[in-house]
Write a protein that holds these residues in place. Structure first.
Motif, PDB file in Angstrom:
ATOM      1  N   GLY A  36       0.848  -1.190   0.000  1.00  0.00           N
ATOM      2  CA  GLY A  36       0.000   0.000   0.000  1.00  0.00           C
ATOM      3  C   GLY A  36       0.877   1.230   0.000  1.00  0.00           C
ATOM      4  N   CYS A  40      -0.278   4.748   4.624  1.00  0.00           N
ATOM      5  CA  CYS A  40      -1.600   4.126   4.712  1.00  0.00           C
ATOM      6  C   CYS A  40      -1.723   3.254   5.955  1.00  0.00           C
ATOM      7  CB  CYS A  40      -1.926   3.331   3.452  1.00  0.00           C
ATOM      8  SG  CYS A  40      -1.030   1.789   3.331  1.00  0.00           S
ATOM      9  N   PHE A 219      -3.908  -5.738   0.221  1.00  0.00           N
ATOM     10  CA  PHE A 219      -3.711  -4.401  -0.345  1.00  0.00           C
ATOM     11  C   PHE A 219      -4.375  -3.385   0.563  1.00  0.00           C
ATOM     12  CE2 PHE A 219      -3.405  -7.388  -3.788  1.00  0.00           C
ATOM     13  CZ  PHE A 219      -2.314  -6.930  -4.519  1.00  0.00           C
ATOM     14  N   ASN A 221      -5.263   0.783   1.477  1.00  0.00           N
ATOM     15  CA  ASN A 221      -5.996   1.702   0.617  1.00  0.00           C
ATOM     16  C   ASN A 221      -5.135   2.504  -0.344  1.00  0.00           C
ATOM     17  OD1 ASN A 221      -4.870   3.448   2.483  1.00  0.00           O
ATOM     18  ND2 ASN A 221      -6.501   4.904   2.216  1.00  0.00           N
TER      19      ASN A 221
END
Ligand code: ADP
Ligand code: ADP
Length: 238
Positions: A36, A40, A219, A221
């Motif tokens: 990511g 994040c 994953f 954001n």
């Protein structure tokens, strides 16, 4: 090697929500990669898995992380024991620079057990260094300082220090970002070997690395959403 169930996890720094509503299963004897954008919350998330957030002023966790069913945040759980069971390896190799290679391996162990015999210590140093694929390279210089070896060797020394305490889980926060490509491949090979014994979570910025080393990729954001870190997808890596 244990399974971790993360449930409804929120992490705050003061009023700032850094990680929002993460639900995730981290499988044992597997490598889970986390990818990511910067900021994040990947490092923040990792720190919640061994209660390192507690040493950061203002950091606060809501939710649960169950390790084989036991809530890591339970009132009766000793954070020091959680940190023993859940080891951490950082982006910058951080051996104690003036401490010998052998004493670096023993540094974590000695926090828990101060009265090990010399022969037990030597056996453990060899076992942990073999486990980290470093033994052959340093066996003739165990009394040299931790800073005397290359960056890639220092990172494997840090992995040896982490596994010497016999953890269940290994967390790695961008363990190759500070390393050259050859050292990086050595660490990736090592991760592939370690996964038969440990639950491994690795934060990486490198999609190819995630594909090479992990069984599952989470994953976080997408940059620019202005939202706190959320897990948006979990995928089998192959
Ligand atoms: P990543 O590892 O994905 O780069 P971090 O977990 O380091 O992200 O940071 C997530 C967010 O939390 C960022 O906005 C960062 O600035 C903030 N943050 C990280 N550590 C702290 C802290 N100790 N105090 C306050 N905010 C922090
Ligand atoms: P990384 O890029 O490795 O994720 P960062 O640059 O985000 O690291 O953070 C470096 C250190 O600064 C970390 O220990 C993190 O907790 C701390 N930190 C990050 N953002 C903040 C912030 N907004 N306020 C206070 N500390 C922060």
């Amino acid at each position: 090697s244990k399974r971790i169930d993360v449930k409804d996890l929120n992490v705050f720094y003061g009023d700032f929500l850094a990680v929002q509503d993460v639900n995730m299963v981290i499988e044992p004897r597997a490598v889970t990669a986390l990818i990511g954008p910067s900021g994040c919350g990947k490092s923040t998330f990792l720190r919640t898995l061994n209660r390192m957030h507690e040493v950061i002023p203002g950091a606060r966790v809501e939710g649960h992380a169950l390790m084989d069913g036991q809530d890591l945040y339970g009132d009766d759980v000793d954070p020091v024991e959680v940190r023993r069971q859940v080891g951490m390896v950082f982006q910058r190799p951080n051996p104690f620079p003036t401490m010998s290679i052998a004493d670096n391996v023993l540094a974590g162990v000695k926090l828990n057990n101060k009265r090990m015999s010399k022969s037990d210590q030597e056996a453990l140093v060899e076992r942990a260094l073999r486990g980290a694929n470093l033994w052959e390279e340093v066996k003739d210089r165990l009394d040299r300082p931790g800073s005397s070896i290359s960056g890639g060797q220092q990172q494997r020394l840090c992995i040896a220090r982490a596994i010497a305490v016999q953890p269940q889980v290994l967390l790695m926060d961008e363990p190759c970002s500070a390393l050259d490509p050859i050292s990086t491949l050595a660490i990736e090979d090592l991760i592939a070997e370690l996964k038969s014994e440990y639950t491994i979570v690795i934060v990486t910025h490198n999609m190819q690395q995630a594909a090479r080393v992990s069984d599952t990729t989470g994953f976080f954001n997408i940059a620019g959403t202005g939202k706190p870190g959320r897990l948006i997808e979990m995928d089998a890596t192959e």
